[in-house]
Design a protein around this motif. Structure first.
Motif, PDB file in Angstrom:
ATOM      1  N   ASP A 171       0.833  -1.212   0.000  1.00  0.00           N
ATOM      2  CA  ASP A 171       0.000   0.000   0.000  1.00  0.00           C
ATOM      3  C   ASP A 171       0.867   1.261   0.000  1.00  0.00           C
ATOM      4  O   ASP A 171       0.513   2.271  -0.624  1.00  0.00           O
ATOM      5  N   ILE A 172       1.987   1.216   0.710  1.00  0.00           N
ATOM      6  CA  ILE A 172       2.909   2.361   0.695  1.00  0.00           C
ATOM      7  C   ILE A 172       3.526   2.505  -0.693  1.00  0.00           C
ATOM      8  O   ILE A 172       3.687   3.625  -1.211  1.00  0.00           O
ATOM      9  N   ILE A 198      11.077   7.792  -2.406  1.00  0.00           N
ATOM     10  CA  ILE A 198      11.521   7.647  -1.024  1.00  0.00           C
ATOM     11  C   ILE A 198      10.857   8.688  -0.127  1.00  0.00           C
ATOM     12  O   ILE A 198      10.583   8.425   1.049  1.00  0.00           O
ATOM     13  N   HIS A 199      10.553   9.863  -0.676  1.00  0.00           N
ATOM     14  CA  HIS A 199       9.812  10.863   0.098  1.00  0.00           C
ATOM     15  C   HIS A 199       8.479  10.282   0.551  1.00  0.00           C
ATOM     16  O   HIS A 199       8.105  10.365   1.734  1.00  0.00           O
ATOM     17  N   ASN A 204       5.213   7.693   5.019  1.00  0.00           N
ATOM     18  CA  ASN A 204       4.216   6.685   5.369  1.00  0.00           C
ATOM     19  C   ASN A 204       4.797   5.573   6.243  1.00  0.00           C
ATOM     20  O   ASN A 204       4.261   4.474   6.305  1.00  0.00           O
ATOM     21  N   ARG A 205       5.924   5.885   6.926  1.00  0.00           N
ATOM     22  CA  ARG A 205       6.539   5.029   7.942  1.00  0.00           C
ATOM     23  C   ARG A 205       7.222   3.800   7.375  1.00  0.00           C
ATOM     24  O   ARG A 205       7.407   2.801   8.075  1.00  0.00           O
ATOM     25  N   GLU A 246       9.694  -1.031   2.019  1.00  0.00           N
ATOM     26  CA  GLU A 246       9.781  -1.928   3.171  1.00  0.00           C
ATOM     27  C   GLU A 246       8.796  -1.451   4.229  1.00  0.00           C
ATOM     28  O   GLU A 246       8.537  -0.256   4.363  1.00  0.00           O
ATOM     29  N   TYR A 247       8.225  -2.381   4.989  1.00  0.00           N
ATOM     30  CA  TYR A 247       7.437  -1.992   6.157  1.00  0.00           C
ATOM     31  C   TYR A 247       7.633  -3.050   7.244  1.00  0.00           C
ATOM     32  O   TYR A 247       7.369  -4.231   7.016  1.00  0.00           O
ATOM     33  N   ALA A 248       8.127  -2.626   8.406  1.00  0.00           N
ATOM     34  CA  ALA A 248       8.337  -3.526   9.553  1.00  0.00           C
ATOM     35  C   ALA A 248       9.186  -4.734   9.159  1.00  0.00           C
ATOM     36  O   ALA A 248       8.930  -5.862   9.573  1.00  0.00           O
TER      37      ALA A 248
END
Length: 409
Positions: A171-172, A198-199, A204-205, A246-248
């Motif tokens: 989603d990001i 990248i911005h 968006n964490r 990437e996320y978490a």
């Protein structure tokens, strides 16, 4: 695991660059998967049959102190580690040799962790490598087993929580892609597009790109791992984008190809739609029980049909092809899919049948240097118990007409 055996998993090192500079810390994915610990100098020991129940799961951590808290931020306390991981027994790292001596005296087999991914090509000695050398030298009478095959099977089938995190990463990525559709026009530079991505990711964490991004305009798209991203985008060219957030610690992996001027030429759209059809047909083949090699063979047949329709191959090319390098490989030379998860090219044993809740990319491409462009389209999908895979990138625009409409709105 075998009866009366223990397994040990180490964190990654912080890798030096020069002087006092270091690379950003990246946790060993196996340790993170098994514990949730995301800090350096951490060790997990699993001993399911240990006669002392409190020693069946143990975490060893660097002891935090006031100096570390001031200069680096506080590390996990024992209480925080128990809450984070669910592991009930936590020791400071300086106690590890003494505790491990007792555990090894109670066990018969030790599982060591090695990287056996089919794409791995590691020249650097890791913390895990150093530990394994020390352990086997100190305890030579123990039987030795490999934890990697077990981890390959565990990590390749995703838990619902993992699927949620991968969906977040996708989603990001969608937000980044929609941002650049508003941004791209003739004269922008590839690195400016990278900066826009990248911005949007960071705001968006997402901490970073899941892998080194490919922003390849014009003929750069025909270099499969083009990462220089330093050329100006010219009117009439296409831009191949292979980018994921990437996320978490979980990855996404997206490829899209868009026109610099906001409109495909007739030929570009013809090839684009052919790639999209291959992607859609290939996706349907990802079902439980499917065989890796047979799957890629079937995709090759689909691609061959499309290349014939585009006039890039003729019947003579097919009749005279080398069976080890089929004719379609001239224009589509890479694989169609790979496992995805904590690693962008994630764990999965390719000689075992596909299973529900495995996550795969689907990424066919057609690369035509003579015509000055290459096209790759890629989504991330989850194999379902029944029916077609679930597309985690279903909301990211992909149809040529939609791309054009969004770029010109």
């Amino acid at each position: 695991m075998r009866p009366n055996s223990l397994a040990v998993f180490n964190s990654n090192d912080i890798y030096p660059i020069s002087a006092d500079s270091t690379m950003p810390f990246e946790q060993n994915r196996d340790l993170f998967y098994l514990s949730g610990v995301d800090q350096e100098e951490s060790v997990l020991v699993l001993f399911p049959d240990c006669p002392k129940p409190q020693y069946r799961e143990i975490l060893f951590l660097t002891e935090t102190n006031e100096h570390i808290a001031v200069w680096e931020g506080e590390k996990l306390t024992k209480e925080a580690a128990i809450q984070t991981t669910g592991v009930k027994t936590v020791f400071w790292k300086q106690e590890m040799e003494k505790v491990l001596f007792e555990l090894m005296s109670l066990s018969d087999t030790v599982y060591i962790n090695t990287n056996e991914h089919y794409r791995a090509n590691v020249e650097t000695e890791t913390r895990e490598d150093r530990f394994n050398k020390w352990l086997l030298a100190k305890y030579p009478a123990h039987s030795v087993a490999k934890s990697n095959p077990i981890l390959q099977r565990l990590r390749s089938v995703k838990d619902p929580i993992e699927l949620d995190l991968i969906q977040q990463a996708c989603d990001i990525t969608e937000k980044g892609f929609r941002r650049i559709l508003d941004f791209v026009k003739p004269g922008v530079w590839e690195y400016e597009i990278e900066a826009e991505f990248i911005h949007e990711f960071v705001r968006n964490r997402s901490r970073k790109f899941a892998y080194t991004p490919i922003i390849a305009s014009g003929n750069n798209a025909n270099v499969l791992h083009y990462i220089e991203n330093n050329q100006q985008c010219k009117a009439g060219d296409l831009i191949l984008l292979d980018v994921g957030a990437e996320y978490a610690n979980y990855s996404s992996d997206m490829s899209r190809t868009i026109p610099v001027s906001g409109k495909f030429t007739a030929r570009q759209k013809e090839v684009y739609n052919a790639v999209n059809r291959v992607k859609n047909e290939a996706t349907k083949l990802l079902v439980p029980g499917a065989d890796w090699n047979s799957y890629h063979g079937e995709v090759g047949k689909i691609m061959t049909s499309e290349l014939l329709g585009l006039g890039l191959l003729d019947k003579a090319d097919i009749q005279n092809e080398d069976k080890d390098w089929p004719a379609y490989k001239k224009y589509f030379m890479h694989g169609t899919s790979h496992h995805m998860g904590l690693d962008t090219h994630d764990y999965g044993l390719l000689l075992e049948p596909m299973k529900a809740n495995m996550v795969f990319t689907v990424e066919p491409g057609i690369y035509i240097p003579a015509e000055g462009f290459g096209i790759r389209l890629e989504d991330d999908v989850v194999i379902q118990e029944t029916g077609e895979p679930f597309n985690l990138m279903r909301n990211i625009p992909i149809e040529a007409d939609e791309i054009e409409a969004l770029m010109n709105s």
